[in-house]
Design a protein around this motif. Structure first.
Motif, short mmCIF file in Angstrom:
data_model
loop_
_atom_site.label_atom_id
_atom_site.label_comp_id
_atom_site.label_asym_id
_atom_site.label_seq_id
_atom_site.Cartn_x
_atom_site.Cartn_y
_atom_site.Cartn_z
N PHE A 177 34.03 -7.63 33.79
CA PHE A 177 33.19 -8.41 34.70
C PHE A 177 32.88 -7.64 35.99
N ALA A 178 31.65 -7.76 36.44
CA ALA A 178 31.26 -7.21 37.73
C ALA A 178 30.52 -8.28 38.51
N CYS A 179 30.64 -8.25 39.83
CA CYS A 179 29.82 -9.20 40.57
C CYS A 179 29.17 -8.51 41.76
N PHE A 180 27.94 -8.94 42.03
CA PHE A 180 27.20 -8.45 43.19
C PHE A 180 27.45 -9.41 44.34
N VAL A 181 27.77 -8.86 45.50
CA VAL A 181 27.90 -9.70 46.67
C VAL A 181 27.03 -9.11 47.77
N GLY A 182 26.84 -9.89 48.81
CA GLY A 182 26.00 -9.42 49.91
C GLY A 182 25.50 -10.63 50.64
N ILE A 200 26.17 2.75 55.85
CA ILE A 200 27.06 1.99 54.94
C ILE A 200 28.45 2.65 54.93
N GLN A 201 28.47 3.99 54.79
CA GLN A 201 29.74 4.72 54.74
C GLN A 201 30.51 4.54 56.04
N ALA A 202 29.80 4.60 57.18
CA ALA A 202 30.45 4.46 58.49
C ALA A 202 31.09 3.08 58.64
N LEU A 203 30.37 2.05 58.19
CA LEU A 203 30.89 0.68 58.28
C LEU A 203 32.14 0.52 57.40
N ALA A 204 32.08 1.10 56.19
CA ALA A 204 33.22 1.02 55.26
C ALA A 204 34.44 1.72 55.86
N VAL A 263 33.51 -5.19 42.17
CA VAL A 263 32.69 -5.90 43.15
C VAL A 263 31.71 -4.90 43.73
N ALA A 264 30.42 -5.22 43.67
CA ALA A 264 29.40 -4.32 44.23
C ALA A 264 28.72 -5.03 45.40
N VAL A 265 28.80 -4.42 46.57
CA VAL A 265 28.20 -5.01 47.76
C VAL A 265 26.77 -4.48 47.92
N CYS A 266 25.81 -5.39 48.03
CA CYS A 266 24.41 -5.00 48.17
C CYS A 266 24.00 -4.94 49.64
N PHE A 267 23.44 -3.80 50.02
CA PHE A 267 22.94 -3.60 51.38
C PHE A 267 21.43 -3.30 51.29
N PRO A 268 20.55 -4.25 51.65
CA PRO A 268 19.12 -3.98 51.54
C PRO A 268 18.71 -2.80 52.44
N GLY A 281 26.60 -9.81 59.37
CA GLY A 281 26.83 -10.44 58.07
C GLY A 281 27.55 -9.50 57.11
N ASP A 282 27.12 -8.22 57.11
CA ASP A 282 27.74 -7.23 56.22
C ASP A 282 29.17 -6.93 56.67
N ARG A 283 29.37 -6.89 57.98
CA ARG A 283 30.71 -6.64 58.54
C ARG A 283 31.66 -7.77 58.10
N PHE A 284 31.15 -9.00 58.16
CA PHE A 284 31.94 -10.18 57.75
C PHE A 284 32.36 -10.05 56.29
N ILE A 285 31.40 -9.67 55.43
CA ILE A 285 31.69 -9.53 53.99
C ILE A 285 32.72 -8.42 53.74
N LEU A 286 32.53 -7.26 54.38
CA LEU A 286 33.46 -6.15 54.15
C LEU A 286 34.86 -6.46 54.69
N THR A 287 34.92 -7.21 55.79
CA THR A 287 36.22 -7.61 56.34
C THR A 287 36.97 -8.46 55.31
N GLU A 288 36.23 -9.37 54.66
CA GLU A 288 36.84 -10.21 53.62
C GLU A 288 37.21 -9.36 52.39
N LEU A 289 36.32 -8.43 52.04
CA LEU A 289 36.51 -7.61 50.85
C LEU A 289 37.72 -6.68 51.00
#
Length: 312
Positions: free
Chosen positions: A15-20, A147-151, A96-101, A109-117
């Motif tokens: 299983f894989a899921c896209f989040v974002g 994206i890399q810097a945020l991660a 889990v694949a995080v989508c960044f448009p 919003g992305d920071r919130f998701i990565l903090t949870e992830l």
């Protein structure tokens, strides 16, 4: 668990899921990978709310895509339930694949998701730069670095950062290959030919909801819920001329919203019915008779009892 590459004859499944954040391109990417429209996409953000799976069937693997609702800071009880659903899903999938448009800078919003992830330990994590057809190569390069810097900042380790365009199909196949490479060895999880395990009622309800949201730009998307009350083949029809009869209720929270959904002399509701019927017929492959009614369920997003009744 060392996974050895010298057995190309082994079958993998998982299983894989896209989040974002909402509207990051998750549903469109799921559809592009599966090659068929199974997830509800709409020009309005935040329209996916049931966990719908798309299934990628290959000779060497079966990849089941779970599409979670957009994760956001909850303002209502419904928002909190959606977020719980997201976190539960993350812990249970293989990837889990995080989508960044690509056309938007990574934001709060992305920071919130990565903090949870970052709290989810064992799952393999990918970053996907979506909508690459909307930017120049220079903009894309800057986006990948951001994206890399945020991660790095939040301590999230991505196995890969992959740019894709679901619209043009660019690198979608590559992403599927990379996902499959990370799946455990195992048998097929679903029978051949299945694209989604959502029961027909869920698919019909989501398609009706999508049609009802299209064009109602000023109203909150969350304030429409659809319940399929009854769905059955019409008896006394010849086998070669089936007709699927669907009775569905659209629930809104206020009188004013009811008027908007119905439209002048019912014109808007008829348009919704026609659009939804065509989509349902295309997916289920059967002529459909659709009977729609609009009802009011006052403040249903904040009422646990009504949330249960409406399927949340």
């Amino acid at each position: 668990m060392g996974r050895v590459a010298e057995h190309p004859d082994t079958f993998r499944s998982g299983f894989a899921c896209f989040v974002g954040r909402p509207n990051a391109g998750k549903s469109t990417l799921t559809n592009a990978m599966v090659g068929s429209k199974v997830v509800i996409t709409s020009s309005k953000p935040q329209t996916t709310r049931t966990v719908v799976r798309g299934i990628v069937n290959r000779d060497d693997a079966q990849l089941v895509l779970v599409d979670t609702p957009g994760l956001h800071r909850p303002r209502t009880l419904l928002g909190e339930r959606l977020n719980d659903l997201v976190r539960t899903t993350w812990a249970e999938v293989d990837i889990v694949a995080v989508c960044f448009p690509a056309d938007e800078k990574p934001g709060p919003g992305d920071r919130f998701i990565l903090t949870e992830l970052a709290k989810v330990r064992r799952t393999v994590k990918f970053a996907v730069a979506t909508k690459t057809d909307l930017v120049t190569p220079e903009q894309l390069a800057a986006h990948l670095l951001a994206i890399q810097a945020l991660a790095d900042d939040l301590g999230v380790e991505f196995a890969e950062i992959v740019p894709v365009s679901a619209k043009s199909g660019d690198q979608v196949g590559l992403l599927a290959d990379l996902f499959v490479g990370r799946l455990p060895e195992g048998p097929q999880l679903y029978p051949d030919g299945e694209l989604s395990d959502a029961p027909e009622e869920n698919i019909a309800a989501e398609l009706i909801r999508e049609a009802a949201l299209e064009g109602v730009r000023d109203e909150l998307p969350h304030s429409i819920a659809v319940v399929v009350e009854e769905m059955a083949l019409k008896p006394d029809r010849p086998a070669d001329k089936p007709l699927l009869v669907i009775h569905a209720s659209l629930y809104v929270e206020r009188d004013s919203q009811k008027g908007i959904v119905i439209g002048h002399r019912g014109a808007r509701l008829r348009e919704v019915g026609t659009a939804a019927r065509k989509q349902i017929e295309a997916i289920l492959g059967t002529p459909v008779y659709l009977d729609l009614h609009v009802k009011i369920a006052k403040d249903w997003q904040r009422d646990p009892r009504q949330l249960r009744k409406l399927g949340f």
